[in-house]
Design a protein around this motif. Structure first.
Motif, PDB file in Angstrom:
ATOM      1  N   GLU A   1       0.809  -1.224   0.000  1.00  0.00           N
ATOM      2  CA  GLU A   1       0.000   0.000   0.000  1.00  0.00           C
ATOM      3  C   GLU A   1       0.844   1.277   0.000  1.00  0.00           C
ATOM      4  O   GLU A   1       0.318   2.378  -0.198  1.00  0.00           O
TER       5      GLU A   1
ATOM      6  N   ILE B   1       3.148   4.003  -1.495  1.00  0.00           N
ATOM      7  CA  ILE B   1       3.606   4.583  -2.761  1.00  0.00           C
ATOM      8  C   ILE B   1       5.038   5.035  -2.532  1.00  0.00           C
ATOM      9  O   ILE B   1       5.302   5.956  -1.756  1.00  0.00           O
TER      10      ILE B   1
ATOM     11  N   ARG C   1       1.673   7.741   6.454  1.00  0.00           N
ATOM     12  CA  ARG C   1       0.614   8.021   5.470  1.00  0.00           C
ATOM     13  C   ARG C   1       0.816   7.221   4.185  1.00  0.00           C
ATOM     14  O   ARG C   1       0.263   7.547   3.142  1.00  0.00           O
TER      15      ARG C   1
ATOM     16  N   GLN D   1       6.113   4.577 -10.442  1.00  0.00           N
ATOM     17  CA  GLN D   1       4.658   4.660 -10.326  1.00  0.00           C
ATOM     18  C   GLN D   1       4.023   5.286 -11.566  1.00  0.00           C
ATOM     19  O   GLN D   1       4.672   6.055 -12.296  1.00  0.00           O
TER      20      GLN D   1
ATOM     21  N   GLU E   1      -1.141   8.432 -12.140  1.00  0.00           N
ATOM     22  CA  GLU E   1      -2.219   8.447 -11.142  1.00  0.00           C
ATOM     23  C   GLU E   1      -1.670   8.145  -9.747  1.00  0.00           C
ATOM     24  O   GLU E   1      -2.038   8.800  -8.758  1.00  0.00           O
ATOM     25  N   GLU E   2      -0.797   7.160  -9.657  1.00  0.00           N
ATOM     26  CA  GLU E   2      -0.176   6.826  -8.367  1.00  0.00           C
ATOM     27  C   GLU E   2       0.709   7.964  -7.870  1.00  0.00           C
ATOM     28  O   GLU E   2       0.760   8.241  -6.666  1.00  0.00           O
TER      29      GLU E   2
ATOM     30  N   GLY F   1       0.224  11.158  -8.447  1.00  0.00           N
ATOM     31  CA  GLY F   1      -0.665  12.180  -7.915  1.00  0.00           C
ATOM     32  C   GLY F   1      -1.148  11.846  -6.517  1.00  0.00           C
ATOM     33  O   GLY F   1      -1.155  12.704  -5.624  1.00  0.00           O
ATOM     34  N   GLU F   2      -1.543  10.597  -6.283  1.00  0.00           N
ATOM     35  CA  GLU F   2      -1.992  10.184  -4.963  1.00  0.00           C
ATOM     36  C   GLU F   2      -0.836  10.217  -3.969  1.00  0.00           C
ATOM     37  O   GLU F   2      -1.001  10.631  -2.814  1.00  0.00           O
ATOM     38  N   GLY F   3       0.351   9.789  -4.412  1.00  0.00           N
ATOM     39  CA  GLY F   3       1.505   9.809  -3.523  1.00  0.00           C
ATOM     40  C   GLY F   3       1.875  11.213  -3.083  1.00  0.00           C
ATOM     41  O   GLY F   3       2.214  11.447  -1.916  1.00  0.00           O
TER      42      GLY F   3
ATOM     43  N   ARG G   1      -0.220  13.690  -2.875  1.00  0.00           N
ATOM     44  CA  ARG G   1      -1.250  14.133  -1.925  1.00  0.00           C
ATOM     45  C   ARG G   1      -0.915  13.640  -0.518  1.00  0.00           C
ATOM     46  O   ARG G   1      -0.989  14.412   0.451  1.00  0.00           O
ATOM     47  N   ARG G   2      -0.522  12.380  -0.413  1.00  0.00           N
ATOM     48  CA  ARG G   2      -0.143  11.833   0.894  1.00  0.00           C
ATOM     49  C   ARG G   2       1.101  12.518   1.437  1.00  0.00           C
ATOM     50  O   ARG G   2       1.203  12.788   2.644  1.00  0.00           O
TER      51      ARG G   2
ATOM     52  N   GLU H   1       0.183  15.799   2.932  1.00  0.00           N
ATOM     53  CA  GLU H   1      -0.460  15.619   4.244  1.00  0.00           C
ATOM     54  C   GLU H   1       0.571  15.308   5.313  1.00  0.00           C
ATOM     55  O   GLU H   1       0.499  15.827   6.435  1.00  0.00           O
TER      56      GLU H   1
END
Length: 403
Positions: A35, A37, A353, A380, A383-384, A386-388, A390-391, A394
């Protein structure tokens, strides 16, 4: 009854006690969960390996010359592979004969062989700042005193380099001039010429490591330092199939002047006798049957899209006041956060995260810039990524600067 006592065993060698492991490998062990990234590893994208082409090459070799493929080989490497490598370098502007090439078990082994052949304990080695981690390990393990050359966005500063050479009398300068690990930066042609001039005037070996140079997304190729006539007798050029074919083959090479190349061959003979024959013959067959350059262009196109995806999301992910590189190729970019941030201290809360990076501190031979970090953008999908990011944002916002 008297209980016998036993003396303790002799200690490890000082070099084994003083040189630690790779921080990148340590981070990858912690972040191996699916899970996560992972922007930490320098891992090529496995879905882009030409597995079919490589498998065909192995099948052909094992079907046609099994007695040769499964036998011992010469330490210098299989002649057919050395000839193919020499041709690739010659086509790219560096006239090379097969006898100029020594095949190694990955280019990492080339560093170890050079350290064995060139460095006495206490010798000075000059490196870039920041520098490829495994080079720091290899030179440190050999007992070298490693000194960083001040530089800028193009790499080592020639004036500072010459001052250090005159003062420190180093054995060599180690550099990754194209799409450097960890920063992604590239030396301009003028900077390369200036570095070559220092080496020629002052007496210095240059170890030019080029594992990423073929992975160009944009811009024009810059000739190797090794192609400068004035330093042809003092430049060692390292190459590898790890980033353009597959790292599991463990195939690298060095191109070096005769005396040093022969010394490296003696060191390799003591280390592993030779690089696996079947891997060498399969790589040579692949080069003969397939178009590696076309494959690399396809890989570079995908990597360029992934770089763009990372660049597009960094401004939102990183704190205000951060800066980062924009590499024209390769696998990495380098970010510097505001000076109050310590990326080593912040890493655990970022990993919590489910995203990871490599803190910049371990890449420095001298005092580290603790606000820096390395991000790998090739493993990655966009898309991955972009999510990575974001994390990552955070995680960085969830902590306090300077913790």
């Amino acid at each position: 009854m008297t209980v016998p006592t036993f003396a303790s065993v002799p200690p490890l060698a000082a070099r084994a006690r003083s040189v630690g492991g790779s921080p990148v490998r340590d981070i990858l062990a912690v972040t191996a969960r699916p899970e996560v990234i992972n922007f930490a590893g320098g891992l090529p994208a496995p879905e882009l390996f030409d597995a079919e082409g490589i498998a065909d090459a192995y099948r052909a070799v094992l079907a046609e010359v099994p007695e040769r493929a499964l036998q011992y080989s010469t330490t210098e490497g299989e002649p057919v592979l050395r000839a193919a490598l020499a041709e690739r370098m010659s086509v790219r502007g560096l006239a090379t004969d097969a006898d100029d090439v020594l095949v190694t078990t990955g280019s990492q082994q080339a560093l170890s062989l050079l350290a064995t052949a060139l460095i006495e304990p206490g010798d000075t080695v000059l490196v870039e700042s920041p520098c490829y981690l495994a080079a720091l390990q290899a030179f440190g393990f050999a007992g070298a005193r490693v000194v960083a050359v001040p530089g800028d966005d193009e790499g080592p500063d020639p004036v500072a380099l010459e001052e250090l050479v005159v003062r420190e009398r180093p054995k060599l300068l180690y550099t990754v001039p194209t799409f450097q690990n960890p920063t992604g930066r590239t030396m301009s042609e003028g900077r390369r010429a200036a570095v070559a001039s220092v080496a020629a005037r002052c007496g210095l070996w240059i170890v030019e490591d080029d594992p990423y140079g073929e992975l160009r997304f944009e811009g024009e190729r810059v000739p190797w330092i090794a192609a400068h006539e004035e330093v042809r007798d003092r430049v060692v050029l390292l190459g590898s199939f790890s980033k353009v074919m597959a790292p599991g083959l463990r195939l690298g090479w060095l191109r070096a002047p005769g005396g040093l190349r022969r010394a490296c061959a003696v060191a390799k003979q003591a280390a592993d006798l030779h690089t696996p024959t079947v891997n060498q013959l399969a790589a040579a067959r692949y080069l003969a049957d397939r178009d590696l350059d076309a494959h690399v262009r396809r890989v570079a196109e995908v990597y360029g899209e992934r770089r763009d995806a990372m660049l597009a999301g960094l401004a939102e992910a990183l704190p205000e006041g951060s800066a980062w590189t924009r590499p024209e190729g390769g696998m990495f970019l380098w970010a510097r956060l505001p000076s109050s941030y310590d990326t080593t201290a912040l890493l655990p809360q970022v990993v919590a995260r489910d995203v990871a990076y490599v803190p910049g501190a371990p890449f420095y031979a001298g005092d580290p810039d603790r606000s820096t970090l390395r991000l790998c953008f090739v493993t990655q999908t966009p898309e991955e990524i972009g999510e990575g990011l974001r994390r990552l944002g955070e995680g960085l916002r969830g902590g306090r600067a300077g913790v």
